[in-house]
Design an enzyme around this catalytic site. Structure first.
Site, PDB file in Angstrom:
ATOM      1  N   HIS A  28      81.636 -30.775  -0.580  1.00 60.42           N
ATOM      2  CA  HIS A  28      80.759 -29.858  -1.314  1.00 60.42           C
ATOM      3  C   HIS A  28      81.188 -29.767  -2.781  1.00 60.42           C
ATOM      4  CE1 HIS A  28      78.254 -26.110  -1.671  1.00 60.42           C
ATOM      5  NE2 HIS A  28      79.117 -25.893  -2.649  1.00 60.42           N
ATOM      6  N   GLU A  29      82.457 -29.461  -2.994  1.00 58.88           N
ATOM      7  CA  GLU A  29      82.935 -29.313  -4.373  1.00 58.88           C
ATOM      8  C   GLU A  29      82.915 -30.651  -5.108  1.00 58.88           C
ATOM      9  OE1 GLU A  29      83.169 -26.473  -5.644  1.00 58.88           O
ATOM     10  OE2 GLU A  29      83.073 -25.334  -3.772  1.00 58.88           O
ATOM     11  N   HIS A  46      79.576 -31.090  -6.778  1.00 60.57           N
ATOM     12  CA  HIS A  46      79.524 -30.426  -8.092  1.00 60.57           C
ATOM     13  C   HIS A  46      80.221 -31.288  -9.141  1.00 60.57           C
ATOM     14  CE1 HIS A  46      77.735 -26.637  -6.956  1.00 60.57           C
ATOM     15  NE2 HIS A  46      78.689 -26.334  -6.097  1.00 60.57           N
ATOM     16  N   GLU A  63      73.681 -26.856  -6.811  1.00 64.92           N
ATOM     17  CA  GLU A  63      73.931 -26.690  -5.382  1.00 64.92           C
ATOM     18  C   GLU A  63      73.197 -27.757  -4.564  1.00 64.92           C
ATOM     19  OE1 GLU A  63      76.205 -24.979  -4.252  1.00 64.92           O
ATOM     20  OE2 GLU A  63      76.619 -23.599  -5.901  1.00 64.92           O
TER      21      GLU A  63
END
Length: 472
Positions: free
Chosen positions: A236-237, A240, A266
């Protein structure tokens, strides 16, 4: 502050940042700045498209904050920076009352700041939503969440009642932190990030930040008995971070970078966490590495068993640990509470009890304490109300983008072969390159040819979980 500052130093760091905020205020409220930004906004002839967008962003910010006094701006900065320490202490001690006053101050300042604007939306929360996601409104999001609820709730009920049993006994096997960190670094490189422009650290609530494309900072949170949790936090990170490392150089040169909406950001983090990370193709590729780096404790787990386990769907307490199917219900709880407390429909003191009621209503879950209830997220410790819907919007944007990407190449085949560079390069060309110079609607239309269509996401969920749980 959030990674390595000592606990006793957090409040002083917040005061220091408020002083820097005061200097920024002086610069952006000077007569020279005001004259230049207004002149350029009124007449942008001769500027490049990226420069025009930079001016537009500067003018929008100027219009939002031009009527805020220096004293009020400093007070808001101070309250904002102190609130994080208050939230951290409240969560650790499981005591909402320790955060209550800070939250009340942030809500009050949000209303004051919005009230001072020359132009604002129908309600304070409508204005917050438009700030976070250009064009966003309560009307739009009410319809969006109603569509999600109508199809997700009955599907989740079917999964719980009719779904086949899935093996999970191995999911809490302990893995030493150094092995988990090695897995994180492997995943970040697999996603296509440049290691020389990346830092990996830990924090209470994972996030990613950057100081330009050559200094991107990813954080995670390790739990010895939850190795798989870190896998998806890192993916997830890392999503980003990919956005931050791969905007066009011109956009950085003209100070226009990082101006995409939160939902755009997101979109990519949820894309890598779920659409890629929880796919059978990806799990089958990384399973051997998971067995290796975990020290062999998953040697008795087949690729298919691992895929099924990381996609188990059930009502749960913690948003960041929620499965792909129920996740948006967690966001609905936060959206409805934000909408109510920002618009003055409920008091701060009502938040914990209403949180618990909504979890019981939407997820059938009893909330045992505030640490695992209304204190579990860091977001309300900053003046960023309206952010939570970005996660659900990101899920929907991501499914629509994946549908389009699959028209250009066989995504599953590339992922199954570990060729995530193909995915990254497609995103660089179609998604990252235009995000900071587009509104959300312009962005998704340029990528997919249509405005946001939630059916792509809902169809994806129904297809995936019907097959996974062998529903009739």
């Amino acid at each position: 502050m959030e990674c390595c500052a000592p606990e006793e130093g957090i409040e002083k760091a917040g005061e220091d940042m408020a002083i820097l905020g005061r200097r920024l205020y002086q610069m952006t409220h000077s007569k020279t700045f005001e004259r230049l930004v207004c002149e350029l906004h009124a007449d942008s002839e001769g500027l490049t498209p990226v420069q025009k967008k930079t001016v537009e962003h500067l003018y929008d910010d100027y219009a939002k904050f031009k009527n805020i006094s220096a004293k009020l701006d400093y007070e808001m900065d101070l309250a904002n920076n102190k609130a994080y320490g208050a939230w951290l202490k409240a969560k650790k001690e499981n005591d909402f009352s320790l955060f209550r006053d800070s939250l009340a101050d942030l809500i009050r300042y949000t209303r004051i700041a919005v009230g001072l604007r020359d132009e604002k939306k129908a309600t304070v929360y409508d204005t917050c939503l438009d700030d976070i996601e250009k064009g966003g409104s309560i009307e739009q999001l009410d319809a969006f969440f109603a569509a999600l609820k109508a199809r997700i709730v009955p599907l989740l009920e079917r999964v719980v009642k009719e779904g086949k049993p899935i093996r999970e006994d191995f999911m809490s096997r302990p893995v030493p932190i150094p092995r988990q960190e090695a897995m994180s670094r492997y995943l970040l490189e697999l996603e296509g990030l440049r290691p020389g422009a990346l830092v990996l650290m830990t924090t209470e609530h994972p996030f990613t930040d950057n100081f330009g494309p050559h200094d991107v900072r990813v954080t995670t949170h390790y739990h010895e008995d939850s190795f798989i949790s870190n896998v998806f936090t890192t993916l997830h990170e890392g999503g980003h971070a990919l956005f931050m490392q791969n905007e066009p150089q011109e956009i950085h040169d003209e100070h226009c970078a990082d101006n995409m909406s939160n939902a755009m950001h997101e979109t990519i983090s949820r894309f890598y966490e779920n659409l890629i990370g929880r796919s059978e193709a990806f799990v089958s590729y990384v399973a051997p590495k998971i067995r290796e780096l975990s020290g062999g404790i998953f040697d008795d787990v087949s690729d298919r068993e691992l895929y099924e386990a990381v996609n188990v769907a059930r009502p749960s307490l913690i948003r960041t640990e929620a499965d792909e199917l129920s996740y948006c219900l967690h966001i609905m709880v936060r959206y409805e509470l934000e909408k109510a407390f920002i618009n003055g429909e409920i008091t701060v003191d009502e938040i914990p009890a209403l949180w618990n009621v909504k979890y019981r209503e939407y997820l059938g879950i009893e909330v045992p304490d505030d640490a695992r209830g209304c204190l579990q997220d860091v977001h309300w410790s900053g003046i960023a109300y309206g952010y939570f819907p970005s996660y659900a919007l990101g899920n929907a944007y991501g499914a629509q983008i994946l549908h389009t990407m699959k028209k250009d190449f066989d995504v599953d085949a590339a992922v199954r072969a570990g060729e995530l560079g193909k995915v990254r390069d497609w995103l660089i060309g179609h998604v990252f390159s235009i995000a900071s110079i587009s509104t959300p609607d312009e962005w998704i239309r340029a990528i997919t040819g249509e405005s946001l269509n939630v059916d792509y996401f809902l169809d994806y969920l129904e297809d995936k979980f019907t097959r996974l749980y062998e529903l009739k």
